[in-house]
Motif scaffolding. Sequence first.
Motif, PDB file in Angstrom:
ATOM      1  N   HIS A  95      -4.611   0.204  -8.158  1.00 27.16           N
ATOM      2  CA  HIS A  95      -5.606  -0.184  -7.163  1.00 27.16           C
ATOM      3  C   HIS A  95      -5.875  -1.684  -7.198  1.00 27.16           C
ATOM      4  N   ASP A 120      -4.544  -4.120  -4.528  1.00 27.81           N
ATOM      5  CA  ASP A 120      -5.041  -4.073  -3.161  1.00 27.81           C
ATOM      6  C   ASP A 120      -6.570  -4.083  -3.184  1.00 27.81           C
ATOM      7  N   LYS A 159       0.819  -1.211   0.000  1.00 32.53           N
ATOM      8  CA  LYS A 159       0.000   0.000   0.000  1.00 32.53           C
ATOM      9  C   LYS A 159       0.855   1.264   0.000  1.00 32.53           C
ATOM     10  N   ASP A 170     -13.571  -2.190  -1.775  1.00 27.64           N
ATOM     11  CA  ASP A 170     -12.460  -1.928  -2.701  1.00 27.64           C
ATOM     12  C   ASP A 170     -12.849  -2.301  -4.125  1.00 27.64           C
TER      13      ASP A 170
END
Length: 777
Positions: free
Chosen positions: A127, A130, A87, A136
């Motif tokens: 993105h 993760d 991250k 998400d």
Amino acid sequence: MNTMQPSSLENKRRNPLQQLQQNAEFTTIAAEDSIPLRVMVQIFVFISIGAMDAVASSGNSAWAIPLSAIAAVWAYYARRKRNVVVKFFIAIAMIAMLVVFLNDLVRNTDETRLLLARLLIQLQVLHSFDLPRRKDLGYSIVIGLILMALAATLSQTMIFALWLMAFLLVGLPILLLDHRSRLGLPTISFQPQKMGISILPLSGLLAIVLVLGLTIFAFLPRLPGFQLRNFPVSVNLAVERQIPRGGILSRQQQNQQNQQNQQNGNIIGTNGTGDANGNNPIDSLPPLFAPEIDTASTGKQISAQRQPELMMRVRSQAELFWRVMSYDEFTGKGWRISRNNPEQIRTIRRSPFNYEFFLPFPPYGLSLLRRDRAITAQEVIQTYTITSPNFPNLVPAASEPSRIFFPSEELDVDQEGMIRSPAPIPPDFTYTVISNVMERNPKLLRQVPNEYPKSITKYYLQLPPNLSPSVRDTAVSFLGNAKDSQGNPVNFDNIYDVVVQVAQGVKGSYAVKSLNFDPAKGDLVSQFVAQGGGEESHFVSTLAVMLRSLGIPTRYVVGFAPGKFNPFTGLYEVQNIDTQSLVEVFFPSYGWISFDPVPGRPLVPPSIENNRTFGVIQTFWSWLTSILPSPVNNFFAGLFENIVKFLSGIVSWLIEMGWAGLALGVAIVFGIGIGGWALWQALITWWEYQRLQRMPLPQRSYQLMLQWLKEQGKPKSPYQTPQEYAVSLSDRVSATQSAAIAKITQIYQDWRYGNRAIDYELSQELKQLLSQLRAKI
């Protein structure tokens, strides 16, 4: 004595990186385990990336889709870890991508929407590394929606509809899978039954979405947009100077020149229309775009051999004539631009901060500054996308262009106000023009004075010396033979009525046919009058010359008709067969007003009066009326006319009553609103009653119970089973009502899942239970 625990000493000895790695080993709560949901979301995003590449001719799919897929697989296996290190690097990379985006945005390296799409694709790829939780995946869905919206704004063809269909086909199952995930129902297989998806209901839902979407799209008004002043241009297709000032050269002619120069090293001028040997190959455009055109020899044979080709797409707030060139001198067999020397061409440069050019006033522009305040004008914005590879360096623009957003350092503008690019315009080239379009008001046009500035009379009243007197005599006869509705002669006391009468005379007195032009017998217009007609362009020349013979300034303009309006893309699709010529008449304090004397075409070309706010409905209605029989069309036309007359009469009656009429009008509108709402509620109640009557008795009784409890403020949640709902009400209602609810629920479940038979005793029992439930205690 201060003692320290061994674990604390061990933590202090660790460096920050080791501590970060230890934190990364902690698991994440509420990880999303549904593989079908993850796969469908990735496909959803891939479709949006592919749609963006298809409409923008970019290549992001080649790297973004494979990398995003790899990242999504890694994210699935790492979904239960915190991944702090990953991250951290993702955040650094996202900040770097944002800096690059802002730098490109300031430097205008590309069109703004393309820069935004590139940034979103980069963020989506990062993105994808993760994606532990359902929310998400929701962020990826939002990115896909934004990319699809950007692709919709850039799309100019119906190919985008295929991408939109695929987008919907994947999007609807995602909604169902997301709902199952929220309910805690596992989805571990791609089989429709295991995913909780039924093909038939899903197909029906897709059909409903499409029908509702198309209906909303049809009734959605196309209001004037572009409130921002950063208009679309092809930043990546900048045009550099390749043609001397004032030159006119198509790309096909440029290729011929290059080939000829390679053979013998000769330089060919920029004002011709053929090659060095005098041959004139069939170009995609007719020979109308040159400093001098020969309309006498422009026959229909070449036009018949010319295949239809899409030249450009135009997004405009109004349906207009896309003017390309204007001519002021009649040569006897055609037209030419009398002021086309390089020193008479003005070169303008754009603003250093954007691609905006401010176009200069024409020589007669000072007279237009003294316009009557009653004369209204509308600012119309047009965005052109050139699609033909053989388009010349001439820049189409409507009416009186005041500003243009064009990706070039400079532009040429001639004395007629026509715009020329410094090089042939390449295909897929986009630019934007802002024009001031005068509202054609016959009442005001009849009031303009018959006084012209010298800059107009010097160039726009020219006639060839060998013009036959029959041309002016014919124009005078059109005026002398005019009669009103009662058969009395008409006295023309203004320019506008003279122009309209002569134009109608030319339109109705001559036929479209081949003209046998002989230079030895005089000019083109004289032979047109003598032979009783000619080709379409000859009608335009005849009207222009006839009006000049009466002392009215005119000019000959060529360009493109509006083209075919595509209601789904909102664009005018203009082909090479849409090229045509018009007559423009100068009216003091007003400017140039166009007229079309060709039979079969409207006398007044389309302008801002042709409202396209509801263009989709208008297009559909035009298509519908073309296939319906005439009696049916006449019936609907009369019906609509009577409705409009009735409503207009009511409005006029209320206006005459003053304030009392205003109050009465408000009361009428309010009453209609209340009546409409009551009627709608009655329809809903009737439809619900009919739906319940078609249900079996146990299901109808259970639905009536749910409806009554909902009205009492105790609705059933979607995730509750019938049994769970009955248990949840045990402490919220009386004991008698609770017993009735439990019994109705039990009977419903026995019928639904146990195939319990329905008999007379069961029917009576359900009616008693419903009465027991509704009884006041």
